[in-house]
Design a protein around this motif. Structure first.
Motif, PDB file in Angstrom:
ATOM      1  N   ASP A  50       0.833  -1.202   0.000  1.00 21.20           N
ATOM      2  CA  ASP A  50       0.000   0.000   0.000  1.00 21.20           C
ATOM      3  C   ASP A  50       0.868   1.254   0.000  1.00 21.20           C
ATOM      4  O   ASP A  50       0.616   2.205  -0.749  1.00 21.20           O
ATOM      5  CB  ASP A  50      -0.928  -0.017   1.221  1.00 21.20           C
ATOM      6  CG  ASP A  50      -1.988   1.065   1.152  1.00 21.20           C
ATOM      7  OD1 ASP A  50      -2.799   1.046   0.205  1.00 21.20           O
ATOM      8  OD2 ASP A  50      -1.996   1.952   2.037  1.00 21.20           O
ATOM      9  N   GLN A  60      -6.535  -3.620  -3.443  1.00 16.36           N
ATOM     10  CA  GLN A  60      -6.085  -2.556  -2.549  1.00 16.36           C
ATOM     11  C   GLN A  60      -5.496  -1.385  -3.338  1.00 16.36           C
ATOM     12  O   GLN A  60      -5.659  -0.222  -2.963  1.00 16.36           O
ATOM     13  CB  GLN A  60      -5.045  -3.138  -1.594  1.00 16.36           C
ATOM     14  CG  GLN A  60      -4.542  -2.211  -0.505  1.00 16.36           C
ATOM     15  CD  GLN A  60      -3.437  -2.889   0.293  1.00 16.36           C
ATOM     16  OE1 GLN A  60      -2.421  -3.314  -0.255  1.00 16.36           O
ATOM     17  NE2 GLN A  60      -3.643  -3.028   1.600  1.00 16.36           N
ATOM     18  N   ALA A  61      -4.816  -1.680  -4.442  1.00 16.33           N
ATOM     19  CA  ALA A  61      -4.151  -0.628  -5.211  1.00 16.33           C
ATOM     20  C   ALA A  61      -5.124   0.306  -5.913  1.00 16.33           C
ATOM     21  O   ALA A  61      -4.758   1.447  -6.245  1.00 16.33           O
ATOM     22  CB  ALA A  61      -3.220  -1.262  -6.248  1.00 16.33           C
ATOM     23  N   HIS A  76      -5.470   4.106  -5.093  1.00 17.08           N
ATOM     24  CA  HIS A  76      -4.396   5.035  -5.418  1.00 17.08           C
ATOM     25  C   HIS A  76      -4.464   5.503  -6.876  1.00 17.08           C
ATOM     26  O   HIS A  76      -3.707   6.389  -7.273  1.00 17.08           O
ATOM     27  CB  HIS A  76      -3.040   4.398  -5.134  1.00 17.08           C
ATOM     28  CG  HIS A  76      -2.831   4.077  -3.690  1.00 17.08           C
ATOM     29  ND1 HIS A  76      -2.768   5.055  -2.713  1.00 17.08           N
ATOM     30  CD2 HIS A  76      -2.691   2.881  -3.046  1.00 17.08           C
ATOM     31  CE1 HIS A  76      -2.589   4.479  -1.527  1.00 17.08           C
ATOM     32  NE2 HIS A  76      -2.538   3.177  -1.709  1.00 17.08           N
TER      33      HIS A  76
END
Length: 543
Positions: free
Chosen positions: A373, A485-486, A489
């Motif tokens: 992360d 999760q990415a 971003h």
């Protein structure tokens, strides 16, 4: 069999793996000729009709397969071993059928790459002598840890010349050398940018004779230019004085021609008239000028320490363009002022290295997710904002990014380097570049679509996908979770159509290195193939 990327490296297996990686990505997968068979991946060459298979570590989450030996060919109803040279022959035959063109250089290039890697493995030394601060020593080690090279290139270690010549200048053998110094008469010094940027380097060199300026040279390059008549005449007439090798040692970095001088905390990007992988690594005159121009234009856009400055170049102004380019050296800011420990991103993803596995933060699955992360947060938004907000095409691939980590190995900053690959999108910088020579402007410019493809390929396919796969080598259950999760971003600009498309899961471009080598095209003219987008949203549940 160990398929975590920590297996012992052999030149044969690394060559076979690179060929299969390219074949799958650029030929077989686009034509849906790839399927899993238990713990193996089976691929069919669409036109030759040949079937091959390799061990598969796990199902991929995106564009990266983790393939490994044994490599086999299906023949007469049985699977038999397929050596690297047999695979190269099959790949060449398939590409000739697919394109209608032969390439008599291809097999030689693959063989040269395999031979170069074998020579490197035989000559690879232990880490060099001490005397460097711990963070700098670790950084140097990361620069010299890309032993197998690009995993998606058919000849990643192809180098012009005999190993007896180039091994002494190879980063993989942990090479160091003293720069060779020339003293050039003041009126024959060529250069642009901040001339004082060379002061720290000059202070460590032999004294310049009155009326001259010092010019560092790569010993290998100087040997290649030694018979140029203009240079021989200049030396004979005292216009240029050969001062020999001297001063502090330079450490060879992953690009081979760029060296780091720890005592001056500076990089020297030398010209090298040698073909390495794809290209002859010389500094063309327009690249020398372009680096200084970009440094001036882009410096105000980046926070200090996120884009390594290239404040000046220096060369000779003799009546020989090859000498001007061949002795041209671009100065680059060093790493001494960066936070924590800088590490080359490519070393983190090196399939036979240990840099990433040695970071304490990755010891547990939760720690690995937190590390990933932080990594994506430091890397992705700055690279994407440069394009979206300013029309600047960075090349954030694995060899162009340093990742600074703290004592636990957690990423605290991503640092971009090498202005050669950095471009400006057409139409966004016309006023600022109007005064540059036409050839310099052309070399600095991409059209917007091409620029976006380059950013996405370098950032997602070449870089993040390889890092994610290497983390998953340590924690196999995390790969899909990491990409979910990415996504956040990449969601910082909801009005940007490019980001919306990425997050919607459109296929993403991957540079076709195999096809580029077959076509013998320049790197700038390389085409792309679509690969699965790991940022695609999770599939909806039917429950």
């Amino acid at each position: 069999m160990l398929l975590t990327g920590r297996a012992a490296l052999t030149a044969d297996d690394a060559t076979a793996t690179a060929l299969l990686n390219c074949l799958v990505r650029e030929v077989c997968a686009p034509e849906q000729q790839v399927w899993r068979d238990g713990g193996r991946l089976v691929v069919r060459l669409p036109r030759a009709g040949v079937m091959l298979r390799a061990a598969l570590a796990r199902p991929p989450a995106g564009p990266v397969y983790r393939l490994g030996p044994p490599y086999e060919e299906h023949r007469e109803g049985a699977w038999i071993a397929a050596a690297w040279d047999r695979l190269a022959d099959l790949v060449a035959g398939e590409l000739e059928l697919a394109t209608g063109r032969a390439n008599p250089e291809f097999l030689t290039q693959v063989g040269d790459s395999r031979g170069a890697l074998a020579a490197i493995l035989d000559a690879r030394a232990e880490p060099g002598p001490g005397g460097l601060p711990a963070a700098i020593a670790r950084y140097v080690e990361s620069e010299q840890d890309l032993v197998a090279g690009h995993r998606f290139h058919p000849s990643p270690k192809s180098r012009q010349g005999a190993p007896s010549v180039w091994l002494r200048y190879a980063p993989e053998t942990r090479s160091r050398f003293r720069p060779h110094w020339l003293a050039v008469r003041d009126d024959l010094v060529a250069g642009e940018g901040d001339g004082e940027a060379f002061a720290a380097l000059e202070a460590l060199a032999p004294p310049a004779p009155p009326g001259t300026r010092l010019l560092p040279a790569h010993p290998w390059q100087l040997s290649l230019l030694a018979e140029r008549p203009v240079l021989r005449d200049a030396l004979a007439q005292g216009l240029v004085t050969d001062l020999g090798p001297a001063g502090p040692e330079a450490v060879v970095t992953s690009s081979v021609r760029t060296v780091y001088v720890p005592a001056a905390d500076l990089f020297c990007k030398f010209s090298l008239d040698v073909r390495i992988t794809n290209c002859v690594r010389k500094n063309a005159w327009y690249e020398l000028s372009g680096a200084v121009a970009l440094n001036r234009l882009l410096g105000p856009l980046f926070e200090p320490g996120t884009l390594l400055a290239e404040p000046a170049y220096r060369s000779v102004g003799l009546a020989d363009r090859r000498l001007h380019e061949g002795l041209g050296v671009i100065l680059r800011q060093g790493v001494g002022g960066l936070p924590g420990t800088p590490l080359l991103a490519g070393a983190l993803a090196a399939p036979y290295g240990s840099t990433l596995a040695g970071l304490p933060a990755l010891g547990t699955p939760d720690g690995a997710l937190a590390w990933w992360d932080a990594y994506v947060a430091q890397l992705a938004p700055p690279a994407l904002r440069a394009y979206l907000d300013h029309g600047v095409v960075l090349e954030p691939h694995l060899q162009n990014v340093l990742v600074c980590v703290d004592g636990d190995g957690m990423p605290v900053r991503a640092v971009f380097r090498d202005l050669e690959g950095t471009k400006l999108t057409a139409g966004r910088w016309d006023r600022e570049t109007a005064g540059l020579p036409r050839r310099v402007r052309e070399a600095l410019t991409y059209d917007p679509d091409r620029g976006w493809n380059r950013v996405v390929y370098c950032l997602v396919v070449n870089h993040l996908a390889e890092i994610a796969a290497t983390v998953a080598d340590l924690h196999p259950a995390l790969e899909r979770v990491m990409w979910d999760q990415a996504r956040r971003h990449f969601a910082f600009a909801p009005d940007a159509p490019e980001l919306r498309a990425l997050l919607a899961g459109v296929p993403i471009p991957a540079k076709a290195n195999l096809r580029a080598r077959w076509a013998r095209s320049a790197d700038r003219a390389a085409t792309y193939v679509d690969v699965p987008n790991p940022l695609a949203p999770p599939a909806p549940s039917l429950n």
